[in-house]
Design a protein around this motif. Structure first.
Motif, PDB file in Angstrom:
ATOM      1  N   ASP A  65     -26.227  60.454  44.686  1.00 18.46           N
ATOM      2  CA  ASP A  65     -26.201  61.201  45.943  1.00 18.46           C
ATOM      3  C   ASP A  65     -26.172  62.700  45.694  1.00 18.46           C
ATOM      4  N   ASN A  66     -26.833  63.151  44.639  1.00 14.64           N
ATOM      5  CA  ASN A  66     -26.761  64.550  44.235  1.00 14.64           C
ATOM      6  C   ASN A  66     -27.937  65.398  44.711  1.00 14.64           C
ATOM      7  N   LEU A  67     -28.602  65.028  45.808  1.00 19.48           N
ATOM      8  CA  LEU A  67     -29.747  65.816  46.255  1.00 19.48           C
ATOM      9  C   LEU A  67     -29.320  67.208  46.708  1.00 19.48           C
ATOM     10  N   PHE A  68     -28.193  67.298  47.361  1.00 18.53           N
ATOM     11  CA  PHE A  68     -27.715  68.597  47.842  1.00 18.53           C
ATOM     12  C   PHE A  68     -26.416  68.952  47.139  1.00 18.53           C
ATOM     13  N   PRO A  69     -26.239  70.205  46.769  1.00 22.30           N
ATOM     14  CA  PRO A  69     -27.156  71.319  46.969  1.00 22.30           C
ATOM     15  C   PRO A  69     -28.381  71.186  46.069  1.00 22.30           C
ATOM     16  N   ASN A  90     -28.643  73.487  51.071  1.00 17.62           N
ATOM     17  CA  ASN A  90     -27.394  72.719  51.135  1.00 17.62           C
ATOM     18  C   ASN A  90     -27.428  71.450  51.976  1.00 17.62           C
ATOM     19  N   THR A  91     -28.349  71.354  52.928  1.00 21.47           N
ATOM     20  CA  THR A  91     -28.354  70.210  53.841  1.00 21.47           C
ATOM     21  C   THR A  91     -29.791  69.755  54.113  1.00 21.47           C
ATOM     22  N   PRO A  92     -29.955  68.564  54.673  1.00 19.08           N
ATOM     23  CA  PRO A  92     -31.306  68.126  55.061  1.00 19.08           C
ATOM     24  C   PRO A  92     -31.962  69.088  56.056  1.00 19.08           C
ATOM     25  N   GLU A  93     -31.177  69.629  56.969  1.00 21.01           N
ATOM     26  CA  GLU A  93     -31.714  70.581  57.941  1.00 21.01           C
ATOM     27  C   GLU A  93     -32.198  71.856  57.245  1.00 21.01           C
ATOM     28  N   ASP A  94     -31.438  72.309  56.246  1.00 23.16           N
ATOM     29  CA  ASP A  94     -31.852  73.482  55.472  1.00 23.16           C
ATOM     30  C   ASP A  94     -33.153  73.209  54.713  1.00 23.16           C
ATOM     31  N   LEU A  95     -33.319  71.985  54.231  1.00 22.32           N
ATOM     32  CA  LEU A  95     -34.551  71.637  53.526  1.00 22.32           C
ATOM     33  C   LEU A  95     -35.742  71.726  54.470  1.00 22.32           C
ATOM     34  N   LEU A  96     -35.602  71.203  55.682  1.00 16.16           N
ATOM     35  CA  LEU A  96     -36.697  71.287  56.657  1.00 16.16           C
ATOM     36  C   LEU A  96     -37.009  72.745  56.988  1.00 16.16           C
TER      37      LEU A  96
END
Length: 161
Positions: A65-69, A90-96
């Motif tokens: 579960d180390n995708l973020f950061p 840091n988050t899925p929203e930040d990635l988008l």
């Protein structure tokens, strides 16, 4: 009787293979994607690289579960070797949001699982695909296709949504 059975199995196998997309169709599908995420082993580095509309996601960063950061460095396609600052997502929203800088109207996504991704100890394709799918499904009207790559060529394509 055996010959008839072998003939039926051979015909069924041929029909199954013929139903999958051709190499040309897979190339067309991949080129129609707004954003491509290529998951592969990046040797001697711990970051991922954003080059053009492709995020080369280091398979080391997707273990467990180390995708973020997520550590990402954006590179110019003409000057890939030129080092740039590393961004922390840091988050899925930040990635988008990060991906929207490259493709503001993004709705079509592709995930390419490179053959080298499996060299990373602990790599779990199903977990990675599910994690990324859960991020991209948040984009209204979006579509996602999973590709597999071997020797630099796409070998399979599967529409996930």
């Amino acid at each position: 009787m055996k010959k008839l059975l072998i003939l039926v199995v051979a015909m069924a196998s041929a029909m199954f293979v013929a139903c999958g997309p051709s190499k040309l169709e897979m190339q067309e599908m991949s080129s129609s994607r707004d954003i491509i995420i290529e998951v592969r082993q990046v040797l001697n580095d711990s970051i991922s690289l954003m080059i053009g509309n492709t995020l080369y996601l280091n398979s080391k960063q997707v273990i467990g579960d180390n995708l973020f950061p997520l550590l990402v460095s954006t590179r110019d396609p003409q000057e890939i070797e030129r080092l740039t600052a590393t961004d922390v997502v840091n988050t899925p929203e930040d990635l988008l949001k990060y991906l929207r800088f490259t493709s503001p109207d993004m709705v079509n996504f592709g995930i390419v699982i490179g053959e080298t991704a499996y060299n990373e100890i602990g790599f779990d394709e199903n977990h990675v695909v599910e994690t990324l799918k859960n991020i991209f499904i948040k984009v209204d009207g979006g579509s996602l296709i999973l590709f597999h790559e071997k020797n630099g060529e796409l070998t399979s394509a599967k529409k996930l949504f």
